[in-house]
Design a protein around this motif. Structure first.
Motif, PDB file in Angstrom:
ATOM      1  N   SER A 428       0.536  -1.106  -0.257  1.00 24.74           N
ATOM      2  CA  SER A 428       0.011   0.088  -0.452  1.00 24.74           C
ATOM      3  C   SER A 428       0.614   1.117  -0.297  1.00 24.74           C
ATOM      4  CB  SER A 428      -1.301   0.135   1.002  1.00 24.74           C
ATOM      5  OG  SER A 428      -1.944  -1.560   1.235  1.00 24.74           O
ATOM      6  N   ILE A 429       2.085   1.198   0.725  1.00 19.45           N
ATOM      7  CA  ILE A 429       2.893   2.414   1.306  1.00 19.45           C
ATOM      8  C   ILE A 429       3.557   2.904  -0.561  1.00 19.45           C
ATOM      9  CG2 ILE A 429       4.221   3.470   2.335  1.00 19.45           C
ATOM     10  CD1 ILE A 429       3.800   1.945   4.249  1.00 19.45           C
ATOM     11  N   PRO A 430       3.843   2.182  -1.471  1.00 15.93           N
ATOM     12  CA  PRO A 430       4.784   2.463  -2.390  1.00 15.93           C
ATOM     13  C   PRO A 430       3.576   3.175  -3.281  1.00 15.93           C
ATOM     14  CG  PRO A 430       5.444   0.634  -1.631  1.00 15.93           C
ATOM     15  CD  PRO A 430       4.432   0.723  -1.108  1.00 15.93           C
ATOM     16  N   ILE A 431       1.977   2.497  -3.079  1.00 18.46           N
ATOM     17  CA  ILE A 431       1.210   3.714  -3.996  1.00 18.46           C
ATOM     18  C   ILE A 431       1.003   4.582  -3.625  1.00 18.46           C
ATOM     19  CG2 ILE A 431      -1.294   3.206  -4.607  1.00 18.46           C
ATOM     20  CD1 ILE A 431       0.941   0.564  -5.985  1.00 18.46           C
ATOM     21  N   ALA A 432       0.641   4.844  -2.065  1.00 19.96           N
ATOM     22  CA  ALA A 432       0.363   6.475  -1.827  1.00 19.96           C
ATOM     23  C   ALA A 432       1.492   7.064  -2.082  1.00 19.96           C
ATOM     24  CB  ALA A 432       0.485   5.619  -0.087  1.00 19.96           C
ATOM     25  N   GLN A 433       2.711   6.866  -2.101  1.00 14.67           N
ATOM     26  CA  GLN A 433       3.837   7.705  -2.025  1.00 14.67           C
ATOM     27  C   GLN A 433       3.817   8.168  -4.088  1.00 14.67           C
ATOM     28  OE1 GLN A 433       7.167   4.914  -0.289  1.00 14.67           O
ATOM     29  NE2 GLN A 433       7.386   6.004   1.400  1.00 14.67           N
ATOM     30  N   LYS A 434       3.298   7.165  -4.821  1.00 12.66           N
ATOM     31  CA  LYS A 434       3.632   7.178  -5.882  1.00 12.66           C
ATOM     32  C   LYS A 434       2.957   8.824  -5.907  1.00 12.66           C
ATOM     33  CE  LYS A 434       5.659   3.496  -7.701  1.00 12.66           C
ATOM     34  NZ  LYS A 434       5.461   1.993  -8.471  1.00 12.66           N
ATOM     35  N   ILE A 435       0.609   8.136  -5.715  1.00 12.89           N
ATOM     36  CA  ILE A 435       0.244   9.426  -6.472  1.00 12.89           C
ATOM     37  C   ILE A 435       0.748  10.519  -4.983  1.00 12.89           C
ATOM     38  CG2 ILE A 435      -2.448  10.112  -5.260  1.00 12.89           C
ATOM     39  CD1 ILE A 435      -2.835   6.747  -5.692  1.00 12.89           C
ATOM     40  N   SER A 436       0.778  10.774  -4.141  1.00 17.23           N
ATOM     41  CA  SER A 436       1.518  11.991  -3.431  1.00 17.23           C
ATOM     42  C   SER A 436       2.492  12.442  -4.370  1.00 17.23           C
ATOM     43  CB  SER A 436       2.394  11.284  -2.003  1.00 17.23           C
ATOM     44  OG  SER A 436       3.020  12.441  -1.436  1.00 17.23           O
ATOM     45  N   GLU A 437       3.273  11.600  -5.076  1.00 15.32           N
ATOM     46  CA  GLU A 437       4.266  12.479  -5.703  1.00 15.32           C
ATOM     47  C   GLU A 437       3.341  13.149  -6.429  1.00 15.32           C
ATOM     48  OE1 GLU A 437       7.219   9.112  -5.698  1.00 15.32           O
ATOM     49  OE2 GLU A 437       8.230  10.210  -3.644  1.00 15.32           O
ATOM     50  N   LYS A 438       3.032  12.657  -7.528  1.00 16.36           N
ATOM     51  CA  LYS A 438       2.096  12.888  -8.304  1.00 16.36           C
ATOM     52  C   LYS A 438       1.256  14.017  -8.868  1.00 16.36           C
ATOM     53  CE  LYS A 438       0.525  10.126 -12.075  1.00 16.36           C
ATOM     54  NZ  LYS A 438       2.087  10.957 -13.482  1.00 16.36           N
ATOM     55  N   PHE A 439       0.430  14.093  -6.776  1.00 12.04           N
ATOM     56  CA  PHE A 439       0.193  15.455  -6.929  1.00 12.04           C
ATOM     57  C   PHE A 439       0.567  16.676  -5.758  1.00 12.04           C
ATOM     58  CE2 PHE A 439      -2.756  12.086  -8.325  1.00 12.04           C
ATOM     59  CZ  PHE A 439      -3.637  13.102  -9.294  1.00 12.04           C
ATOM     60  N   ALA A 440       1.754  16.536  -5.696  1.00  9.91           N
ATOM     61  CA  ALA A 440       3.192  17.275  -4.840  1.00  9.91           C
ATOM     62  C   ALA A 440       2.496  18.584  -5.422  1.00  9.91           C
ATOM     63  CB  ALA A 440       4.103  17.298  -5.394  1.00  9.91           C
ATOM     64  N   ASP A 441       2.400  18.971  -6.099  1.00 10.70           N
ATOM     65  CA  ASP A 441       1.818  20.198  -6.685  1.00 10.70           C
ATOM     66  C   ASP A 441       1.135  21.001  -5.960  1.00 10.70           C
ATOM     67  OD1 ASP A 441       2.392  23.113  -8.118  1.00 10.70           O
ATOM     68  OD2 ASP A 441       0.486  22.367  -8.496  1.00 10.70           O
ATOM     69  N   GLN A 442       1.188  22.085  -4.494  1.00  8.18           N
ATOM     70  CA  GLN A 442       0.086  23.003  -4.111  1.00  8.18           C
ATOM     71  C   GLN A 442      -1.077  23.478  -4.680  1.00  8.18           C
ATOM     72  OE1 GLN A 442       0.956  23.155  -0.430  1.00  8.18           O
ATOM     73  NE2 GLN A 442      -0.887  22.585  -0.395  1.00  8.18           N
ATOM     74  N   SER A 443      -0.944  23.928  -5.846  1.00  8.37           N
ATOM     75  CA  SER A 443      -2.117  24.759  -6.319  1.00  8.37           C
ATOM     76  C   SER A 443      -3.121  23.824  -6.943  1.00  8.37           C
ATOM     77  CB  SER A 443      -1.201  25.516  -7.517  1.00  8.37           C
ATOM     78  OG  SER A 443      -0.497  24.917  -8.292  1.00  8.37           O
ATOM     79  N   ARG A 444      -1.760  22.103  -7.264  1.00  8.88           N
ATOM     80  CA  ARG A 444      -2.964  21.383  -7.689  1.00  8.88           C
ATOM     81  C   ARG A 444      -3.716  20.936  -6.940  1.00  8.88           C
ATOM     82  NH1 ARG A 444      -1.636  16.110 -11.374  1.00  8.88           N
ATOM     83  NH2 ARG A 444      -4.179  15.733 -11.636  1.00  8.88           N
ATOM     84  N   GLN A 445      -3.817  20.663  -5.701  1.00  9.36           N
ATOM     85  CA  GLN A 445      -4.141  20.085  -4.913  1.00  9.36           C
ATOM     86  C   GLN A 445      -4.579  21.464  -4.273  1.00  9.36           C
ATOM     87  OE1 GLN A 445      -2.287  17.794  -1.708  1.00  9.36           O
ATOM     88  NE2 GLN A 445      -0.249  18.381  -1.786  1.00  9.36           N
ATOM     89  N   ASP A 446      -4.306  22.122  -4.655  1.00  9.33           N
ATOM     90  CA  ASP A 446      -5.935  23.057  -4.179  1.00  9.33           C
ATOM     91  C   ASP A 446      -7.216  23.295  -5.029  1.00  9.33           C
ATOM     92  OD1 ASP A 446      -4.506  23.594  -1.610  1.00  9.33           O
ATOM     93  OD2 ASP A 446      -3.755  25.987  -2.554  1.00  9.33           O
ATOM     94  N   LEU A 447      -6.352  22.884  -5.841  1.00  4.06           N
ATOM     95  CA  LEU A 447      -7.643  23.363  -7.542  1.00  4.06           C
ATOM     96  C   LEU A 447      -8.494  21.642  -7.024  1.00  4.06           C
ATOM     97  CD1 LEU A 447      -8.183  24.145  -9.939  1.00  4.06           C
ATOM     98  CD2 LEU A 447      -6.780  22.500 -10.885  1.00  4.06           C
ATOM     99  N   ILE A 448      -7.895  21.120  -6.356  1.00  6.21           N
ATOM    100  CA  ILE A 448      -8.877  19.468  -6.576  1.00  6.21           C
ATOM    101  C   ILE A 448      -9.565  20.466  -5.351  1.00  6.21           C
ATOM    102  CG2 ILE A 448      -8.824  16.917  -6.430  1.00  6.21           C
ATOM    103  CD1 ILE A 448      -5.778  17.422  -7.691  1.00  6.21           C
ATOM    104  N   GLY A 449      -9.157  20.384  -4.521  1.00 11.49           N
ATOM    105  CA  GLY A 449      -9.931  21.076  -3.391  1.00 11.49           C
ATOM    106  C   GLY A 449     -10.047  18.869  -2.019  1.00 11.49           C
ATOM    107  N   ASP A 450     -11.594  18.581  -1.816  1.00  7.12           N
ATOM    108  CA  ASP A 450     -11.493  18.212  -1.132  1.00  7.12           C
ATOM    109  C   ASP A 450     -11.353  16.582  -1.916  1.00  7.12           C
ATOM    110  OD1 ASP A 450     -11.634  19.413   1.275  1.00  7.12           O
ATOM    111  OD2 ASP A 450     -13.103  19.634   1.946  1.00  7.12           O
ATOM    112  N   LEU A 451     -10.818  15.513  -1.230  1.00  8.11           N
ATOM    113  CA  LEU A 451     -10.839  13.983  -1.966  1.00  8.11           C
ATOM    114  C   LEU A 451     -10.293  13.074  -0.613  1.00  8.11           C
ATOM    115  CD1 LEU A 451      -9.906  13.102  -5.763  1.00  8.11           C
ATOM    116  CD2 LEU A 451     -10.025  11.775  -3.823  1.00  8.11           C
ATOM    117  N   LYS A 452     -10.926  12.061  -0.819  1.00 12.62           N
ATOM    118  CA  LYS A 452     -10.118  11.577   0.241  1.00 12.62           C
ATOM    119  C   LYS A 452      -9.729  10.269  -0.560  1.00 12.62           C
ATOM    120  CE  LYS A 452     -12.935  13.071   4.327  1.00 12.62           C
ATOM    121  NZ  LYS A 452     -11.519  13.841   5.269  1.00 12.62           N
ATOM    122  N   ILE A 453      -8.726  10.520  -0.563  1.00 17.36           N
ATOM    123  CA  ILE A 453      -8.274   8.737  -1.453  1.00 17.36           C
ATOM    124  C   ILE A 453      -7.634   7.705  -0.264  1.00 17.36           C
ATOM    125  CG2 ILE A 453      -6.528   7.472  -2.133  1.00 17.36           C
ATOM    126  CD1 ILE A 453      -6.277  10.158  -4.053  1.00 17.36           C
TER     127      ILE A 453
END
Lengths: 552, 108, 158
Positions: A428-453
């Motif tokens: 599980s952890i490496p999957i979370a890490q890859k997703i985390s790195e893909k969405f690292a950009d703060q402005s993109r995270q802000d654009l997406i808003g609340d999203l629970k994976i």
């Protein structure tokens, strides 16, 4: 917060001594593994993939700074210098040795902690809202009731060998941050029309291989009847719960097979016959416990100090932190600070000894010496003056604890998976890490808003994937890890189980698949305020399936 | 006991006191080094090993004993065939002590 | 195996009725519930004492009348991890007001002894060889409890 009196301390020390004796008998061979295993589990000791694992209870997710420092000490002395906070608000140590565990339990007893019933087929640690006592939307603080249930359930003679584990969660707020509908019993504090405190009672929720949203069994039970009513539910379950099949042994299956109306009738029948007076909390006990949860001596302050506004305007990173991690406190001039344990590319829920020490120090300095653990595997400082926020943030930054992503796409619940767990079918952890790195950009995270994976490494669903807006389940296909994606789950007051999208993905494909889903969401949403979950509810799975599988 | 799977197999378990992963060796002992493991190349050898483990006097020292399939890599070293056993042998696949903390990508 | 009662091994005068045998008039006999149910009159006119052996899938409330006549009830513990007998015991005592000897038979081990005592069991018929010293020590490892059941000399949160 609750502080043990002589009675509680004696109880926990005796329990630790009892386990020490059991470990000695096991090591000398007097006790066979088959007989010892349930005993060690009831003290939170698992045998995991590489070593023993010790799960320490953090009752209803509340810790004192002293307790957190002790956890840090245990991590350094007996483990490899870190611990893992879990979805049940507990902490796990991944590398202790069995011969040391009695000493660890003594160290825990020194600060009023234990590992009692953090595993085994018994009543587990009672969990609660991490914002208990300070949330703006709260009817009453659930923690005194949670503490009462902790005591009542500890070494319960009748309910220590249930068909399967039994989890109770309680919330005092309208917004459910404790996922009560996914527990064996979920309690929601209410006040009736006379202003009397009571509980709405849900039963038969759970995740695992057969996810179910709990059903209401009582719309209101008074405080006086709480413990007797719990006894009635547990007794009905202990007698009638299935024991022929481990996977059908949870109360959710009993409630489902009997139907909620028949189950309610059975519980009511038992409840009527009980000697309720004997089962109630002792007179004055809830008042005694409640005193420990009186709110600290707040100052009278103005909401939104000009200094705060100034600091936010001057520092974009701090502003992002306030936007994402700081929540409204019921007292003007104070805030709830959520500390993310989900650094970009890090291990969700892990904290090093030195980070624990820093958080303990910050709690002493800025939050009345108290820390909370959330079921989403983050920490909380619940009583921070708004005028201290900027300094606090700077200190968090030094400890690499300032990640501004609470509730965002990189704030994922993740189970330990195949990197640690004997039950896991995939990592599980490496999957979370890859997703985390893909969405690292703060402005993109802000654009997406609340999203629970939420990510689980096997069907047992410790990573709550069924309740994820995007759920990821790791499976094994002929020795290869692959991952199934679900959409539309939710663990809040509108609890729902996610639906499977389609064929699974390899470990390398998952983060890209999430990217596609998120892009599709951005295209589909009608406004920025329409969340991912709202869109899934509105449009269903089809547009997402199309986006994901069109090229396959 | 475990299913007979095709392929060379070795027996593993965990030390009762410490929890460490160990492998059954030719000198009827347990080693934390996979390369020391004694390999059963047939069902009969596997059964024989299993009986040997059952009969040794220090049986209580190791728990959760079961066999798994190994292969040889190009250098002739034993490697578990399944990912679960590979992770169990090599440790977590993640950098669990020196976690790659952050970065805050758009830091001011 | 001998029976444990009050921390001692005791000579047991009870005889368990063999399968298919008729219920004798004399002697202290442990009779399976099914046998007693099949012929209720078999228990009438007995000169010896009568115990009922009840398996752990039985709802004891359904048999209140029979149980009221029993000199002893024996509940079954097929595996120590199967906790149904604990709830059966609580129902017997709390709801049926059963007051005679309550025995547990089967996978009885020292580490669950205190739970058994606290649910009202007062005699123990174990499949295992029990070390009485370890048994008695195990019963006194805890001196505190949060529940008011059969607390004996345990200190209860009050």
């Amino acid at each position: 917060m609750y502080v043990y009196d002589d009675f509680d301390e004696k109880f926990v020390r005796e329990r630790a001594a009892q386990f020490r004796d059991q470990v000695e008998r096991r090591l000398s061979g007097q006790l066979e593994e088959a007989q010892f295993r349930p005993l060690r589990l009831m003290n939170g000791v698992y045998l995991q993939l590489h070593a023993y694992m010790l799960r320490v209870a953090v009752p209803y997710g509340t810790l004192s700074s002293r307790q957190l420092r002790q956890l840090s000490m245990i991590a350094s002395k007996y483990d490899k210098g870190y611990g893992h906070f879990t979805t049940r608000q507990n902490i796990q140590f991944n590398w202790p040795q069995l011969k040391d565990i009695p000493d660890i339990l003594d160290d825990l007893a020194d600060v009023g902690m234990h590992a009692i019933q953090t595993s085994g087929n018994c009543i587990r640690n009672v969990t609660s809202d991490q914002w208990s006592g300070v949330a703006a939307d709260e009817v009453a603080d659930p923690r005194p009731y949670a503490e009462l249930m902790r005591q009542w359930s500890s070494l319960h003679p009748e309910f220590s060998y249930l068909p399967r584990k039994f989890k109770i969660a309680i919330t005092g707020a309208v917004s459910d941050r404790a996922a009560i509908a996914f527990h064996d019993i979920g309690l929601q504090l209410l006040k009736n029309s006379d202003g009397e405190i009571g509980f709405r009672v849900l039963v038969g929720g759970g995740l695992g291989r057969t996810p179910m949203v709990a059903k209401q069994i009582r719309d209101f039970i008074s405080f006086d009847d709480l413990l007797p009513y719990l006894v009635a539910i547990l007794r009905a379950y202990n007698i009638e719960g299935r024991r022929d099949n481990k996977y059908k042994a949870r109360i959710k299956i009993l409630v489902h097979e009997k139907g909620i109306d028949d189950f309610r009738a059975r519980v009511d029948d038992i409840f009527e016959g009980l000697d309720k007076e004997k089962l109630r909390a002792p007179k004055g006990e809830i008042e005694r416990i409640s005193k420990f949860f009186e709110l600290p001596a707040y100052e009278t302050l103005e909401e939104n100090s000009p200094e705060l506004a100034e600091a936010r305007a001057a520092n974009a990173s701090f502003n992002a932190f306030v936007n994402r991690n700081v929540a409204t406190h019921k007292k003007p001039g104070y805030s709830i600070v959520n500390i993310s344990l989900k650094p970009i590319g890090g291990i969700p829920g892990d904290a090093t000894s030195s980070q624990m020490d820093v958080v303990a120090d910050l709690a002493d300095q800025y939050s009345f010496g108290e820390i909370r653990v959330s079921h989403e595997q983050n920490l909380v400082l619940a009583h921070v003056k708004q005028s201290d926020l900027f300094t606090l943030w700077q200190r968090l930054r030094e400890a690499e604890l300032e990640t501004a992503n609470i509730g965002a796409i990189t704030d994922m619940i993740t189970c330990p998976g195949l990197d640690y767990c004997t039950l896991a079918t995939a990592r599980s952890i490496p999957i979370a890490q890859k997703i985390s790195e893909k969405f690292a950009d703060q402005s993109r995270q802000d654009l997406i808003g609340d999203l629970k994976i939420k990510i689980s490494g096997c069907i047992n669903a410790c990573g709550h994937h069924h309740a994820g807006h995007i759920g990821i389940l790791g499976l094994d296909k002929k020795g290869e890890e692959y991952y199934q994606i679900t959409l539309g789950g939710s663990g809040d007051e509108n609890a729902a189980v996610g639906d499977i999208l389609g064929p699974g993905f390899s470990a390398d494909e998952v983060a890209g698949a999430v990217d596609v889903l998120v892009d599709r969401y951005i295209e589909l949403r009608e406004s920025k305020s329409e969340s991912f979950l709202d869109v899934v509810k509105r449009v269903g799975l089809e547009p997402f399936k199309e986006a994901l599988y069109a090229d396959h | 006991m475990a299913k007979k799977i095709k392929g060379d197999q070795i027996f593993t378990g965990q030390l009762l006191r410490e929890g460490l992963v160990v492998y059954f060796t030719a000198d009827e002992n347990w080693s934390t080094d996979l390369q020391q493991a004694v390999v059963a190349t047939s069902d009969d050898e596997l059964t024989e090993l299993e009986m040997k483990i059952e009969s040794i006097s220090h049986k209580n020292d190791v728990i959760d004993v079961y066999p798994f399939v190994v292969v040889r890599d190009e250098k002739g070293k034993l490697v578990p065939q399944h990912i679960r056993e590979r992770i169990r042998t090599e440790g977590p696949s993640i950098d669990y002590i020196n976690q790659p903390f952050k970065q805050n990508m758009n830091a001011a | 195996m001998p029976i444990i009662k009050n921390g001692q091994f005791v000579e047991d005068g009870w005889v368990t009725l063999e399968e298919g045998a008729a219920v004798p008039v004399e002697g202290d006999v442990i009779i399976p519930l099914e046998v007693a149910l099949a012929d209720v009159t078999a228990l009438d006119g007995r000169t010896g004492k009568t115990a009922l052996l009840i398996s752990n899938d039985v709802d004891v409330e359904d048999h209140a009348e029979l149980i009221a006549k029993a000199d002893m009830v024996v509940l079954m513990l097929p595996a120590f991890t199967d906790g149904r007998a604990y709830s059966q015991a609580m129902v017997l005592i709390e709801e049926l007001d059963y007051k005679n000897e309550l025995r547990i038979k089967g996978d009885v081990l020292v580490d669950q002894a205190l739970h058994m005592v606290r649910c009202g069991f007062d005699s123990f018929d174990s499949n295992h060889e029990i070390d009485l010293e370890v048994w008695n020590k195990a019963l006194h490892k805890m001196s505190t409890t949060y529940q008011r059941t059969y607390e004996g000399d345990l200190q209860v949160r009050s």
